[in-house]
Design a protein around this motif. Structure first.
Motif, PDB file in Angstrom:
ATOM      1  N   SER A  81       0.696  -1.382   0.134  1.00 19.37           N
ATOM      2  CA  SER A  81      -0.047  -0.080   0.130  1.00 19.37           C
ATOM      3  C   SER A  81       0.850   1.208  -0.137  1.00 19.37           C
ATOM      4  CB  SER A  81      -1.138  -0.011   1.209  1.00 19.37           C
ATOM      5  OG  SER A  81      -0.330   0.077   2.520  1.00 19.37           O
ATOM      6  N   GLU A  82       1.953   1.114   0.523  1.00 23.34           N
ATOM      7  CA  GLU A  82       3.050   2.166   0.441  1.00 23.34           C
ATOM      8  C   GLU A  82       3.873   2.254  -0.850  1.00 23.34           C
ATOM      9  OE1 GLU A  82       5.308   1.482   3.968  1.00 23.34           O
ATOM     10  OE2 GLU A  82       3.483   1.594   5.206  1.00 23.34           O
ATOM     11  N   THR A  83       3.719   1.321  -1.739  1.00 22.24           N
ATOM     12  CA  THR A  83       4.566   1.447  -3.051  1.00 22.24           C
ATOM     13  C   THR A  83       3.668   1.142  -4.181  1.00 22.24           C
ATOM     14  OG1 THR A  83       6.530   0.472  -4.219  1.00 22.24           O
ATOM     15  CG2 THR A  83       5.166  -1.060  -2.572  1.00 22.24           C
ATOM     16  N   THR A  84       4.200   1.725  -5.097  1.00 23.61           N
ATOM     17  CA  THR A  84       3.444   1.534  -6.811  1.00 23.61           C
ATOM     18  C   THR A  84       4.051   0.235  -7.229  1.00 23.61           C
ATOM     19  OG1 THR A  84       5.035   2.994  -7.700  1.00 23.61           O
ATOM     20  CG2 THR A  84       2.929   3.778  -6.895  1.00 23.61           C
ATOM     21  N   SER A  85       5.194  -0.242  -6.868  1.00 26.58           N
ATOM     22  CA  SER A  85       5.878  -1.425  -7.731  1.00 26.58           C
ATOM     23  C   SER A  85       4.883  -2.862  -7.094  1.00 26.58           C
ATOM     24  CB  SER A  85       7.331  -1.633  -7.245  1.00 26.58           C
ATOM     25  OG  SER A  85       8.084  -2.514  -7.780  1.00 26.58           O
ATOM     26  N   LYS A  86       4.369  -3.195  -8.081  1.00 19.31           N
ATOM     27  CA  LYS A  86       3.523  -4.563  -7.791  1.00 19.31           C
ATOM     28  C   LYS A  86       3.730  -5.554  -8.849  1.00 19.31           C
ATOM     29  CE  LYS A  86      -0.007  -2.031  -5.159  1.00 19.31           C
ATOM     30  NZ  LYS A  86      -1.225  -1.807  -4.864  1.00 19.31           N
ATOM     31  N   PRO A  87       3.744  -6.726  -8.536  1.00 20.45           N
ATOM     32  CA  PRO A  87       3.844  -7.988  -9.598  1.00 20.45           C
ATOM     33  C   PRO A  87       2.980  -7.731 -10.717  1.00 20.45           C
ATOM     34  CG  PRO A  87       2.971  -8.846  -7.600  1.00 20.45           C
ATOM     35  CD  PRO A  87       3.150  -7.445  -7.274  1.00 20.45           C
ATOM     36  N   VAL A  88       3.127  -8.331 -11.918  1.00 26.99           N
ATOM     37  CA  VAL A  88       1.978  -8.227 -12.949  1.00 26.99           C
ATOM     38  C   VAL A  88       1.566  -9.504 -13.318  1.00 26.99           C
ATOM     39  CG1 VAL A  88       2.924  -5.994 -13.729  1.00 26.99           C
ATOM     40  CG2 VAL A  88       3.789  -8.221 -14.791  1.00 26.99           C
ATOM     41  N   SER A  89       2.204 -10.651 -12.887  1.00 28.37           N
ATOM     42  CA  SER A  89       1.661 -11.853 -13.526  1.00 28.37           C
ATOM     43  C   SER A  89       1.435 -12.814 -12.229  1.00 28.37           C
ATOM     44  CB  SER A  89       2.721 -12.414 -14.368  1.00 28.37           C
ATOM     45  OG  SER A  89       4.040 -13.035 -13.445  1.00 28.37           O
ATOM     46  N   GLN A  90       0.591 -13.752 -12.620  1.00 31.53           N
ATOM     47  CA  GLN A  90       0.267 -14.825 -11.481  1.00 31.53           C
ATOM     48  C   GLN A  90       1.614 -15.428 -10.912  1.00 31.53           C
ATOM     49  OE1 GLN A  90      -2.841 -15.445 -10.341  1.00 31.53           O
ATOM     50  NE2 GLN A  90      -1.828 -16.638  -8.818  1.00 31.53           N
ATOM     51  N   PRO A  91       2.583 -16.050 -11.681  1.00 36.03           N
ATOM     52  CA  PRO A  91       3.737 -16.517 -11.133  1.00 36.03           C
ATOM     53  C   PRO A  91       4.355 -15.426 -10.238  1.00 36.03           C
ATOM     54  CG  PRO A  91       3.762 -17.215 -13.320  1.00 36.03           C
ATOM     55  CD  PRO A  91       2.671 -16.076 -13.264  1.00 36.03           C
ATOM     56  N   GLY A  92       4.362 -14.039 -10.614  1.00 41.45           N
ATOM     57  CA  GLY A  92       5.145 -13.086 -10.142  1.00 41.45           C
ATOM     58  C   GLY A  92       4.370 -12.730  -8.836  1.00 41.45           C
ATOM     59  N   LYS A  93       2.867 -12.873  -8.804  1.00 44.66           N
ATOM     60  CA  LYS A  93       2.253 -12.648  -7.592  1.00 44.66           C
ATOM     61  C   LYS A  93       2.550 -13.738  -6.489  1.00 44.66           C
ATOM     62  CE  LYS A  93      -2.509 -11.826  -6.269  1.00 44.66           C
ATOM     63  NZ  LYS A  93      -3.969 -11.852  -6.626  1.00 44.66           N
ATOM     64  N   PHE A  94       2.590 -15.015  -6.982  1.00 43.81           N
ATOM     65  CA  PHE A  94       2.870 -15.918  -6.060  1.00 43.81           C
ATOM     66  C   PHE A  94       4.322 -15.742  -5.295  1.00 43.81           C
ATOM     67  CE2 PHE A  94       4.631 -20.218  -5.019  1.00 43.81           C
ATOM     68  CZ  PHE A  94       3.794 -20.652  -4.067  1.00 43.81           C
ATOM     69  N   ASN A  95       5.234 -15.467  -5.994  1.00 48.06           N
ATOM     70  CA  ASN A  95       6.763 -15.079  -5.797  1.00 48.06           C
ATOM     71  C   ASN A  95       6.744 -14.056  -4.542  1.00 48.06           C
ATOM     72  OD1 ASN A  95       9.578 -15.324  -5.418  1.00 48.06           O
ATOM     73  ND2 ASN A  95       9.735 -13.527  -6.983  1.00 48.06           N
ATOM     74  N   HIS A  96       6.128 -12.879  -5.095  1.00 45.56           N
ATOM     75  CA  HIS A  96       6.061 -11.750  -4.507  1.00 45.56           C
ATOM     76  C   HIS A  96       5.377 -11.954  -2.985  1.00 45.56           C
ATOM     77  CE1 HIS A  96       5.898  -7.325  -4.014  1.00 45.56           C
ATOM     78  NE2 HIS A  96       4.602  -7.387  -3.550  1.00 45.56           N
ATOM     79  N   HIS A  97       4.224 -12.500  -3.013  1.00 43.54           N
ATOM     80  CA  HIS A  97       3.372 -12.493  -1.791  1.00 43.54           C
ATOM     81  C   HIS A  97       3.655 -13.862  -1.012  1.00 43.54           C
ATOM     82  CE1 HIS A  97       0.358 -10.238  -3.799  1.00 43.54           C
ATOM     83  NE2 HIS A  97       0.499  -9.639  -2.836  1.00 43.54           N
ATOM     84  N   TYR A  98       4.537 -14.668  -1.465  1.00 42.67           N
ATOM     85  CA  TYR A  98       4.642 -15.903  -0.546  1.00 42.67           C
ATOM     86  C   TYR A  98       6.293 -16.487  -0.712  1.00 42.67           C
ATOM     87  CZ  TYR A  98       3.973 -20.153   1.699  1.00 42.67           C
ATOM     88  OH  TYR A  98       3.925 -21.517   2.361  1.00 42.67           O
TER      89      TYR A  98
END
Length: 785
Positions: A81-98
């Protein structure tokens, strides 16, 4: 402390074992049939049998891991919530969040930085807070103990660096020719070629042999590079069979034989994630029956298995409880020099019939050349057979002792009794991460392994043994493993291990080793001096070459470690920071081969994007071979629509304009389409305005190497494109490797999803030191450093 034994123990659960016993009246024609054997009746001196299945995750373990996943995602969401740098893909989201948070939260760090790596068996590591700690280096594949090199070995490479080019050229052909001859003779092969990386050795071997007339069948647990190579080669059919299940392989062969002119069966000589070797007697029987070509990747078995390090065939034939196989059973053999040899590069050895195809294909491919140091290290290691034999004998003794001790306390260790890799079952990914972290706190460096390398619920920590470990180190290693396993709840036992007695002392052998070492060193120096007469070093004297010498003194040759977690030196981080600074990016990553790096990046970008119904990939009509091959090996499920364009004008005037808001666009640009930095900024402005309500990633290939272009300092609106810059250090400085710089969320994602990064070894520190020196010079010239 975590829960105790959160998995259903299967210590009494028998499984079917493929056995090829040598006894009176045995019928070799049925040697690939199943035989179910009671555990206590199996011959214990057969080193290849795996008696029990891995424990299974209980419902409670899955609930706990689900809760951890939810908790981790909430923590990451609050941070995001404090940054605009977020993952764009499903694999990236899994890596980013877990996956990524498992290695970074609560004092853990994304990558362990090796401050010293040549003082075997110890290394000094630095965490993200700058704290230094001395640890037992059990995360590298230093099986025979050559990774760090002796002081004489380092001096030999210093001698080489001062006199010859870093990479292959006609002037050093005597070195390459002798190294090729030495390796071919070692394996009794007709033909031998070197490649820039072990990953590249499979790309070369598969693509040289396969075409539409071939069917290829791979063991399901074969290394990622083998599957990538198979898809890149576009054979008529690709199939896989269950790991080491030759009945399943026979079913595939029965179903498909006759449909294609030729068949290639590909396996590994030693599966490092599972500690197993292939059933060679069964493969021999099947090969005789079906007449297929057999390819074996011996990356982990070369100079590791067998009395003299000749790999799986030698180890198999040493066991008197199995049916022996012919020494020429393997038709094509690939391996890497970044494991037991302690260098960087790959090798393809083959029977003579495949020689012309391999030579022709290597000339076609645009892989970076192999460093000259690889030839020297090959000759140095193979020129000391007495030391190699003694080291491997000690390694076998250490392996047997450690496995017995760990089994005694109830830990599940994957693999057979001959495996010097100890994959310790952890089950949940969070437990694997925690176990690895506690081990490091207690003084042992070991890699955690989870999806995609192994099944999610079979996450593990991989401890690699080395002949360089003395008895005291072995004792400390086991003591630390027992303590860490107890802390995370994998073991109830807290007793100390038995005192090891694995020393192998022989004064006569040591004298012979000394003679071989000095003779080999003199011979190599004579070769270097002879080559130096006809050439001048491609790296001039000064700060760049001095940086290489300094790195050799501090780190040795490096290599040998899993790069994603524990294969990073301070010089790798420095190069990443400098590449990011010069290109104006926030983060960067490096590959050790320009072709593999670009191919892997393209394949990784061919993934579904969060929040968009469609993904379109635009590539130039005159795309580099690596881009074309990246499209070939990209996962077939959810791959984007690929469109070629002839020039920048056609891309912006019609193609992008026609895309809907629900379409994510990825553009691949060659720098010959962009005249200068101003042109790049104008192009970014135009594409942002054309596609302003949708997402976009632009990959710009800087064919000048580095420094031609940079990310504009001004932000082109909230929905501006994510710019990735890719370039080659080889093209820029004649030094091996490449970089990818850009948005930090994308770089984090690609470190996880780019297979040429995840499943490969880091570039050698002395080469990274020289690249860093070149980048510092460039940065000063551009005013960015």
């Amino acid at each position: 402390m975590g829960e105790v034994f959160p998995y259903q123990r299967s210590s009494c659960e028998k499984i079917d074992i493929r056995i090829h016993e040598k006894h009176a009246g045995s019928d070799s024609s049925s040697s690939f049939s199943n035989k179910s054997t009671e555990a206590n009746s199996v011959l214990t001196n057969n080193a290849f049998r795996v008696l029990y299945q891995a424990p299974r995750a209980t419902t409670w373990a899955k609930v706990r891991e689900g809760s951890r996943l939810l908790y981790t995602r909430c923590r990451v969401a609050l941070r995001d919530s404090e940054t605009t740098s977020k993952p764009v893909s499903q694999p990236g989201k899994f890596n980013h969040h877990y996956v990524h948070p498992l290695f970074t939260q609560n004092g853990k760090n994304e990558r362990v930085i090796l401050s010293v790596s040549h003082e075997q068996p110890l290394a000094t590591v630095r965490d993200k807070n700058g704290n230094l700690q001395e640890v037992i280096q059990s995360a590298s594949h230093n099986y025979a103990g050559f990774l760090g090199c002796s002081q004489d070995g380092i001096a030999l490479h210093q001698f080489l660096l001062a006199r010859l080019p870093i990479v292959d050229c006609p002037a050093v052909s005597p070195l390459e020719s002798e190294a090729r001859e030495k390796v071919a003779k070692f394996w009794q092969a007709d033909f031998c070629l070197f490649t820039s990386t072990g990953y590249g050795s499979n790309l070369l071997a598969f693509s040289a042999v396969l075409d539409k007339t071939w069917m290829v069948i791979l063991d399901e647990k074969s290394h990622n590079s083998m599957f990538v190579a198979a898809y890149q080669s576009q054979p008529g059919l690709i199939r896989k069979f269950r790991h080491n299940d030759l009945n399943d392989l026979k079913k595939v062969l029965d179903a498909c034989m006759g449909q294609y002119t030729n068949t290639l069966v590909a396996v590994e000589g030693f599966y490092s994630m599972d500690g197993t070797i292939p059933d060679l007697a069964g493969l021999s029987s099947l090969k005789e029956h079906f007449g297929f070509t057999l390819l074996v990747d011996e990356a982990h078995s070369f100079l590791c298995l067998g009395a003299t390090g000749r790999g799986c065939v030698e180890l198999w034939n040493e066991d008197d409880t199995v049916i022996p196989v012919a020494n020429d059973l393997i038709d094509i053999r690939t391996t890497t020099l970044s494991k037991a040899v302690g260098s960087i590069g790959g090798v393809v050895c083959a029977k003579a019939i495949f020689g012309p195809r391999l030579t022709h294909r290597r000339d076609e491919m645009s892989l970076d050349p192999i460093p000259t140091s690889a030839f020297v290290q090959c000759l140095y290691v193979l020129g000391q057979p007495t030391m190699l034999h003694r080291s491997l004998k000690r390694l076998r003794s250490i392996t047997k002792f450690c496995r017995q001790e760990l089994h005694r306390v109830g830990l599940y260790i994957y693999g057979c009794d001959s495996s010097p890799i100890l994959p310790i079952f952890a089950g949940r990914p969070s437990v694997a991460a925690k176990l690895s972290y506690i081990l490091r706190q207690l003084g042992v460096l070991a890699s955690p392994v989870s999806t995609p390398a192994v099944p999610f619920w079979e996450s593990r920590v991989r401890v690699c043994l080395s002949a360089a470990f003395d008895d005291n180190t072995v004792y400390r290693l086991l003591q630390t493993i027992l303590e860490a396993a107890h802390r995370v709840g994998l073991s109830k036992v807290t007793s100390s291990p038995t005192t090891p007695q694995c020393r192998i002392d022989d004064i006569i052998l040591q004298e012979q080793e000394s003679r071989e070492a000095s003779g080999t060193e003199k011979h190599i120096k004579d070769l270097i001096a002879a080559c130096a007469v006809t050439t001048a070093p491609t790296v001039p004297e000064g700060v760049v070459r001095a940086a290489g010498h300094d790195a050799l003194s501090l780190y040795g040759l490096g290599s040998g470690g899993a790069r994603w977690v524990v294969g990073t030196s301070e010089l790798h981080v420095e190069v990443e920071k400098l590449a990011a600074r010069i290109t104006g990016a926030q983060d960067a990553m490096t590959y050790h081969d320009s072709y593999i790096g670009l191919m892997s990046t393209i394949a990784a970008l061919c993934r579904p994007v969060q929040g968009y119904k469609k993904h379109c990939l635009f590539v130039p009509q005159d795309m580099p071979p690596a881009v074309e091959d990246g499209l070939r090996v990209a996962p077939r499920a959810h791959r984007p629509t690929v469109t070629t364009y002839t020039n920048i004008e056609s891309l912006t005037s019609g193609m992008l304009r026609s895309q809907s808001r629900s379409t994510y666009a990825t553009l691949v640009l060659r720098s010959n389409e962009i005249t200068d930095q101003r042109h790049l900024e104008d192009f970014l402005d135009r594409t942002t305005s054309l596609h302003q309500h949708a997402g976009m990633t632009i990959l710009l290939i800087d064919e000048g190497g580095i420094g031609t272009f940079s990310r504009p300092r001004t932000i082109h609106g909230q929905n501006s494109a994510r710019l990735l810059l890719y370039g080659s250090f080889f093209r820029a400085y004649n030094l091996l490797g490449s970089y990818l710089a850009g948005d930090p969320a994308l770089i984090m994602e690609l470190r996880y999803t780019s297979r040429g990064y995840m499943f490969s070894t880091s570039q050698q520190p002395f080469i990274m030191g020289m690249i860093a020196a070149e980048l510092l010079k460039l940065g000063e010239a551009l005013g960015s450093c």
